[in-house]
Design an enzyme around this catalytic site. Structure first.
Site, mmCIF file in Angstrom:
data_model
loop_
_atom_site.group_PDB
_atom_site.id
_atom_site.type_symbol
_atom_site.label_atom_id
_atom_site.label_comp_id
_atom_site.label_asym_id
_atom_site.label_seq_id
_atom_site.Cartn_x
_atom_site.Cartn_y
_atom_site.Cartn_z
ATOM 1 N N SER A 194 0.332 -1.085 0.208
ATOM 2 C CA SER A 194 0.334 0.559 0.208
ATOM 3 C C SER A 194 0.711 1.230 0.294
ATOM 4 C CB SER A 194 -0.437 -0.288 1.262
ATOM 5 O OG SER A 194 -1.663 1.259 1.269
ATOM 6 N N ASP A 216 -10.226 -4.677 -4.124
ATOM 7 C CA ASP A 216 -9.686 -3.788 -3.285
ATOM 8 C C ASP A 216 -10.940 -1.956 -3.095
ATOM 9 O OD1 ASP A 216 -8.226 -1.572 -1.581
ATOM 10 O OD2 ASP A 216 -6.554 -2.974 -2.511
ATOM 11 N N HIS A 228 -8.375 -4.806 0.332
ATOM 12 C CA HIS A 228 -6.779 -4.514 0.323
ATOM 13 C C HIS A 228 -6.108 -5.174 1.195
ATOM 14 C CE1 HIS A 228 -4.127 -0.976 0.310
ATOM 15 N NE2 HIS A 228 -4.135 -0.806 1.248
#
Length: 454
Positions: free
Chosen positions: A236, A301, A330
């Site tokens: 991320s 996601d 995610h």
């Protein structure tokens, strides 16, 4: 003069084309010098000529120019709106509206505390001391102190430098790091960004760049890792410092990007170019990464759309088969069986010499793998030829011996021939046993499930 009733599609440009045609002294801020000159020429035409084809052509050109100018102004206003929101956030020049969606959210309070044992070893209070785990504090170039966690594996030939996401710290990732190190057979070094866990200062984009540099320097100087042995892993927001460092190190072994971002601003707005106040501009840095890159992203996601990962994969110089996890979100990709299996396959591949990496892309380069499959099939006729020789030899022996002793010799010969042919088949079967490795992947996934379930 024929009046046009079409207005420019912009709240900032409310002036009609009639005003442009009838006002020779149009301000330059609304129209270019070229358009002002053409508008002046049109205003001097006779009424008959204004209705001619020439006027229509000039009017069309003017309309196209005004639309382009209005589009540029709308894009500028969008950037200005983001930049001039009520409060500036700490990440570069991004505004608070941007930081509200993509910012640093260190767990509060931190999920661990640092303690020392009788031998003055630094420990995390939640976890017992392990011989293969070392906790340390690292100084960055900005004078901050960040916490690092190093997990050793006795058979490791690679070292993973792990940059975590924006809402976790080392206390939450401790068990995952142990599992990854064990199943991937790698040394693993994780660290907390400034302002996370027990690291000092506060989290900002540029602080994370100094943080990962300090972690990289520790791997080289303290643990003797070489660039050719280091695999950078960014999850991320962690893809930002990961791609930044990878773009400046040409000899890395590999890079893994887990739910990565194109840039901070692109998470919020579908902008087509990079602005100066954007953060983590991975889209501009990815073409400068020279090592193999694996990208993992979930198709469901809802924080960072899967299109970010796919576009970054297209920008890679050295692509490895990506992993698009159907239904993956995610923060749950580690729970999918394909995650650990594909990651292990990637690390096993990049640990081979470059000359042996021709099986990387079975989907993109099937022609490289097909000949090897056909060559295995070619071994089949040799088995039948052995059987023919055995039958011929048996017939010769039957004609030569008619006594009981002769029959014994015949049976002994045929049994020995059968044993030889069976051994040859066993040799052919050996390469097929590699398929049992799938069971290892399943077991490793079960252990990861227990980690998250616990």
């Amino acid at each position: 003069m024929r009046k046009a009733s079409v207005h420019v599609k912009s709240p900032k440009l409310s002036t009609t084309k009639t005003q442009y045609f009838s006002t020779p002294s149009l301000p330059l801020c609304r129209c270019s010098a070229f358009l002002q000159k053409r508008a002046t020429e049109i205003s001097q035409f006779s009424p008959e000529r204004r209705n001619s084809r020439l006027e229509l052509e000039l009017e069309l050109e003017l309309e196209l120019e005004l639309e382009a100018e209005a589009e540029a102004e709308r894009e500028y206003n969008l950037a200005a709106e983001i930049q001039s929101s009520e409060n500036k956030a700490t990440m570069g020049g991004v505004t608070s509206s941007m930081a509200a969606k993509l910012a640093f959210f260190p767990p509060q309070p931190p999920t661990y505390q640092l303690t020392t044992d009788s031998a003055d070893l630094l420990l995390m209070n939640r976890f017992p001391h392990r011989e293969n785990v070392e906790v340390m504090k690292i100084a960055t170039k900005r004078g901050h102190e960040i916490v690092g966690l190093y997990v050793r594996h006795p058979m490791a030939v690679s070292t993973v430098l792990y940059s975590h996401g924006n809402a976790a710290d080392l206390g939450q990732l401790y068990e995952l790091f142990l599992q990854l190190s064990f199943h991937l057979r790698v040394n693993l070094f994780g660290y907390d960004y400034s302002g996370y866990g027990q690291s000092s200062s506060k989290p900002t984009e540029h602080n994370t760049y100094y943080d990962i540099e300090a972690a990289y320097k520790t791997l080289k100087e303290k643990f003797g890792a070489k660039d050719e042995e280091i695999i950078l892993y960014g999850q991320s927001v962690g893809s930002g410092p990961t791609v930044d460092l990878a773009s400046r190190l040409p000899n890395l072994r590999a890079v893994v990007l887990h739910s990565p971002i194109l840039s901070g601003l692109r998470v919020m707005y579908p902008v087509k170019k990079t602005y100066w106040f954007d953060i983590y501009k991975n889209i501009d840095k990815m073409p400068h990464v020279n090592c193999p890159v694996l990208i993992i992203h979930g198709t469901a996601d809802d924080v960072v759309d899967c299109s970010h990962g796919k576009q970054l994969w297209e920008l890679c110089k050295d692509k490895y088969e990506p992993l698009w996890l159907k239904g993956g979100k995610h923060c749950d990709l580690e729970l999918f069986p394909e995650y650990i299996k594909h990651l292990k396959k990637f690390i096993t591949t990049v640990e081979k010499p470059p000359s042996q990496r021709n099986t990387w892309r079975p989907m993109m380069e099937p022609s490289r793998t097909e000949p090897s499959r056909r060559s295995v099939d070619c071994l089949e006729p040799s088995r039948r030829s052995v059987d023919r020789r055995e039958r011929k030899e048996s017939k010769k022996v039957e004609g030569r011996y008619s006594s009981v002793d002769g029959l014994d010799k015949i049976s002994k010969f045929s049994v020995e021939g059968f044993e030889k042919s069976r051994r040859s088949v066993d040799c052919l079967e050996r390469p097929r046993r590699s398929g049992n490795g799938l069971d290892g992947g399943r077991k490793s996934v079960d252990r990861l499930d227990r980690v998250w379930a616990g």
